[in-house]
Design an enzyme around this catalytic site. Structure first.
Site, short mmCIF file in Angstrom:
data_model
loop_
_atom_site.label_atom_id
_atom_site.label_comp_id
_atom_site.label_asym_id
_atom_site.label_seq_id
_atom_site.Cartn_x
_atom_site.Cartn_y
_atom_site.Cartn_z
N GLU A 259 0.88 -1.17 0.00
CA GLU A 259 0.00 0.00 0.00
C GLU A 259 0.91 1.21 0.00
O GLU A 259 1.63 1.46 0.97
CB GLU A 259 -0.93 -0.05 1.23
N CYS A 293 -2.18 8.35 3.30
CA CYS A 293 -2.08 7.77 1.95
C CYS A 293 -3.31 8.10 1.13
O CYS A 293 -3.23 8.33 -0.06
CB CYS A 293 -1.86 6.27 2.05
N GLU A 392 2.61 12.81 -4.97
CA GLU A 392 2.09 12.77 -3.61
C GLU A 392 2.99 13.64 -2.74
O GLU A 392 4.19 13.36 -2.61
CB GLU A 392 2.08 11.34 -3.09
#
Ligand code: NAD
Length: 490
Positions: A259, A293, A392
């Site tokens: 992940e 996340c 990100e």
């Protein structure tokens, strides 16, 4: 750092590894300093786990599988997890205070993490004895049973952003399924995992079922990922480290769940209920200072309402305050100085690209000087080629981009390398369903947003966000494999 200077922190803040049910210092006695992101002060020490420590933990886990832990029934494993859930819930305030000191998140968020951790143990504990196999019709002369069995010893590499929740979802599921575990928490936030693992020992988990080795990623983490005694790996963190972990796992031919974060979009059509959306749009990026996340880090807004929504979000941003976690701020500090610099670096690059800041919050005047605070920042309009749209940032930075029609909304939403979470805001049920189904994301929300996405719901990504799913029943299945027994009876 060695034992001689350990006295610089309180004695109960000096932590060892947990291996085979015992607290054991690193094999070479070395420790790491733990600085609080709140004020930059040294407040704890953790063992700098070595390759030998990982090896000892894997051996202890293997012995547990072959010993007391492996002999428990599924119901007994489930009961232990439920006891642990109750113990965590009873100590939620203590765990929250520790997490806020270690990780910097506001106390209410740390408390929510502790409650979520208890719920993970409850969810997986109650599922342990409902996980059953299958009987397959085959020849009339044969009976075929398909059993669900644990992988064996599972390795868990945990990041610093949600230590308790990610520990709960991965280790909780692995234990419920009957695996024994070796956990490597992030060097920046290990303390709640150590505390909860001590609680597991107190409530009666057999020695070696749950082992924790703290320390650096490049030593303890890399050794765990490459260890031939590990049968399955769970990793949450950066895409770069995910690649290293999967490469190491491939050498041992074992499976891995990755992940790896996201760049999740919230899409607002011109028929959206803007008032209802506004608090969610802001919270989705501000929660945990954007170090999430599944943070909603991109707003895609239909042209006709673009200015109205940008103005309303900007106004809310101007009221945001980063500050000391115990003083009810909107967000705490970044986890460490490197992360603070990384976020500020992105903002600098945005300025160099000529992007406009339309709303900026503040760092509270009473925020401790040594802490790693960043003012929440909202930029608009941001073109899709911009680095701030594509990468990100893992900080409190939100970007907004206009779109003309449904096709462009889908193209932009799916227009990054990531695919973790997405949201659609529209009163048109057919359109929101259509667009929602076209999103390349592991979870899609309609007229709501769930950063983190719920204990019961499968969670994971596409593309650079990784593969495999954790959470929910699917997350439990992931920590098992099947074994087929073919019995000829004539
Ligand atoms: P990281 O991926 O390096 O660390 C995550 C975990 O992996 C930690 O426990 C770390 O010790 C371990 N690790 C590091 N190197 C390793 C290796 N070679 N082998 C095995 N394990 C290793 O993340 P980071 O450096 O702490 O943060 C960097 C960036 O990663 C952040 O800025 C953010 O963008 C992203 N991140 C994402 C998540 C997420 O939830 N997806 C969490 C944390 C960080």
């Amino acid at each position: 750092m060695n034992d001689q200077i350990v006295s610089t922190v309180a004695p109960d803040m000096v932590h060892k590894n947990l291996i085979g049910g015992r607290d054991i210092p690193a094999s070479d006695g070395m420790m790491l300093d733990v600085l609080s992101p709140v004020d930059g002060a040294l407040f704890a020490k953790i063992a700098a786990g070595t390759a030998e420590d990982i090896d000892a933990a894997v051996q202890a886990a293997r012995a547990a599988l072959e010993g007391a832990w492996g002999k428990l029934t599924a119901t007994e494993r489930g009961r232990l997890l439920m006891k642990l859930a109750a113990a965590v819930e009873a100590r939620a305030d203590e765990l929250a205070a520790l997490e806020s000191r270690d990780n910097g998140k506001p106390l209410r968020q740390s408390k929510a993490d502790a409650i979520a951790l208890a719920r993970y143990f409850e969810f997986y504990g109650s599922a342990a004895d409902k996980l059953h196999g299958d009987v397959i019709p085959y020849l009339n002369t044969h009976f075929i049973g398909v059993e669900r069995v644990p992988h064996g010893v599972t390795g868990h590499i945990i990041p610093w952003n949600y230590p308790m929740q990610i520990f709960g979802r991965s280790v909780g599921a692995a234990l419920a399924a009957g695996n024994s575990t070796v956990v490597k928490p992030a060097e920046d936030a290990s303390l709640t995992i150590l505390r909860v693992s001590a609680l597991a020992r107190e409530v009666g988990f057999p020695d070696g079922a749950l082992n924790v080795v703290t320390g650096l990623g490049r030593t303890a983490g890399a050794t765990l990922a490459a260890h031939p005694g590990i049968d399955f790996l769970s990793f949450t963190g950066s895409p770069e480290t995910g690649t290293a972990v999967q490469t190491a796992a491939a050498q041992n031919h074992v499976g891995v769940t990755l992940e790896l974060g996201g760049k999740s979009a919230q899409v607002l059509f011109d028929d959206a209920d803007i008032e209802r959306a506004l608090p969610t749009l802001v919270n989705a990026i501000i929660q945990n200072g954007g170090q999430t996340c599944s943070a909603g880090s991109r707003l895609l807004i239909q042209r006709g309402i673009f200015q109205e929504v940008v103005d309303a979000v900007a106004e809310r941003f101007r009221a945001l305050r980063a500050g000391h976690p115990e003083r009810e701020p909107d967000l705490g500090p970044m986890i460490n100085q490197a992360q603070q610099r990384r976020v500020l670096g992105y903002l600098e690059r945005g300025r160099n690209e000529g992007l406009t800041v339309v709303g900026e919050g503040v760092v509270a005047l009473d925020a401790p000087a040594g802490g790693y605070y960043v003012a929440p920042t909202f930029l608009a309009p941001v073109p899709h080629q911009s680095i701030l749209f594509q990468e990100e940032i893992f900080g409190p930075v939100l970007v907004a981009t206009p779109f003309e029609d449904e096709a462009e909304a889908i193209r932009l939403a799916n227009g990054t390398a990531y695919g973790l979470v997405a949201a659609v805001w529209s009163r048109d049920a057919m359109r929101s369903t259509r667009v929602g189904r076209a999103m390349r994301a592991g979870q899609v929300f309609v007229n709501c947003y769930g950063a983190g996405g719920g204990i019961e719901l499968p969670f994971g990504g596409f593309g650079r966000s990784g593969h495999g799913r954790e959470k929910g029943f699917e997350g439990l299945i992931k920590f098992t494999t099947t074994k087929t027994l073919v019995i000829a009876h004539g």
